[in-house]
Design a protein around this motif. Structure first.
Motif, PDB file in Angstrom:
ATOM      1  N   SER A  45     101.538  52.265 -12.865  1.00 34.32           N
ATOM      2  CA  SER A  45     102.130  53.750 -12.559  1.00 34.32           C
ATOM      3  C   SER A  45     102.140  54.848 -13.018  1.00 34.32           C
ATOM      4  O   SER A  45     100.925  54.517 -14.233  1.00 34.32           O
ATOM      5  N   PHE A  46     102.387  55.442 -12.672  1.00 33.71           N
ATOM      6  CA  PHE A  46     101.102  56.975 -12.663  1.00 33.71           C
ATOM      7  C   PHE A  46     102.572  58.313 -13.510  1.00 33.71           C
ATOM      8  O   PHE A  46     103.807  57.851 -13.112  1.00 33.71           O
ATOM      9  N   THR A  47     102.224  58.727 -14.755  1.00 37.67           N
ATOM     10  CA  THR A  47     102.998  59.885 -14.479  1.00 37.67           C
ATOM     11  C   THR A  47     102.731  61.070 -13.949  1.00 37.67           C
ATOM     12  O   THR A  47     101.736  60.585 -13.216  1.00 37.67           O
ATOM     13  N   GLU A  48     103.232  62.095 -13.967  1.00 34.46           N
ATOM     14  CA  GLU A  48     103.449  63.030 -13.062  1.00 34.46           C
ATOM     15  C   GLU A  48     102.077  63.662 -13.002  1.00 34.46           C
ATOM     16  O   GLU A  48     101.942  64.217 -12.292  1.00 34.46           O
ATOM     17  N   GLU A  49     101.663  64.174 -14.817  1.00 36.45           N
ATOM     18  CA  GLU A  49     100.428  64.664 -14.732  1.00 36.45           C
ATOM     19  C   GLU A  49      99.047  63.528 -13.745  1.00 36.45           C
ATOM     20  O   GLU A  49      98.552  64.444 -13.958  1.00 36.45           O
ATOM     21  N   ASN A  50      99.516  61.858 -14.306  1.00 38.08           N
ATOM     22  CA  ASN A  50      98.370  61.756 -13.539  1.00 38.08           C
ATOM     23  C   ASN A  50      98.691  62.260 -12.461  1.00 38.08           C
ATOM     24  O   ASN A  50      97.093  61.981 -11.573  1.00 38.08           O
ATOM     25  N   ILE A  51      98.999  62.418 -11.393  1.00 36.66           N
ATOM     26  CA  ILE A  51      99.243  61.876 -10.089  1.00 36.66           C
ATOM     27  C   ILE A  51      98.661  63.588  -9.854  1.00 36.66           C
ATOM     28  O   ILE A  51      97.647  63.023  -8.815  1.00 36.66           O
ATOM     29  N   LYS A  52      99.411  64.492 -10.419  1.00 39.48           N
ATOM     30  CA  LYS A  52      98.203  65.959 -10.485  1.00 39.48           C
ATOM     31  C   LYS A  52      97.381  65.764 -10.149  1.00 39.48           C
ATOM     32  O   LYS A  52      95.939  65.922  -9.830  1.00 39.48           O
ATOM     33  N   GLU A  53      96.333  65.188 -11.647  1.00 41.39           N
ATOM     34  CA  GLU A  53      95.199  65.165 -11.839  1.00 41.39           C
ATOM     35  C   GLU A  53      94.173  64.172 -10.505  1.00 41.39           C
ATOM     36  O   GLU A  53      93.028  64.729 -10.219  1.00 41.39           O
ATOM     37  N   LEU A  54      95.294  63.616  -9.991  1.00 47.08           N
ATOM     38  CA  LEU A  54      94.673  62.518  -8.804  1.00 47.08           C
ATOM     39  C   LEU A  54      94.656  63.294  -7.655  1.00 47.08           C
ATOM     40  O   LEU A  54      93.588  62.968  -6.801  1.00 47.08           O
ATOM     41  N   TRP A  57      91.726  65.841  -8.410  1.00 49.29           N
ATOM     42  CA  TRP A  57      90.193  65.258  -8.080  1.00 49.29           C
ATOM     43  C   TRP A  57      89.541  65.164  -7.010  1.00 49.29           C
ATOM     44  O   TRP A  57      88.882  64.767  -6.246  1.00 49.29           O
TER      45      TRP A  57
END
Length: 68
Positions: A45-54, A57
């Motif tokens: 499960s990803f948050t919007e912030e996790n997806i932005k960071e991925l 990178w």
């Protein structure tokens, strides 16, 4: 194998016995997995912030900043 309902799909064993695959079928080179694979790692499960960071990178891998 192209059946939407999983319970109606051909099994691996049945597929390997099919005449189309007969020339490729060699029981001595086809080990059987003792238990089903677990693909829990695909259920993250990803948050919007996790997806932005991925995404950030991943872009850095292809476009590294030479100044850092």
């Amino acid at each position: 194998m192209l059946v939407f309902e999983p319970n109606r799909r051909v099994t691996v064993d049945d597929a390997l016995c099919h005449p189309y695959l007969a020339p490729l079928h060699d029981i001595s080179e086809e080990p059987v997995c003792p238990r089903p694979f677990v693909f829990d790692f695909e259920q993250l499960s990803f948050t919007e912030e996790n997806i932005k960071e991925l995404i950030w990178w991943e872009s850095v891998k292809f476009n590294p900043d030479p100044t850092h």
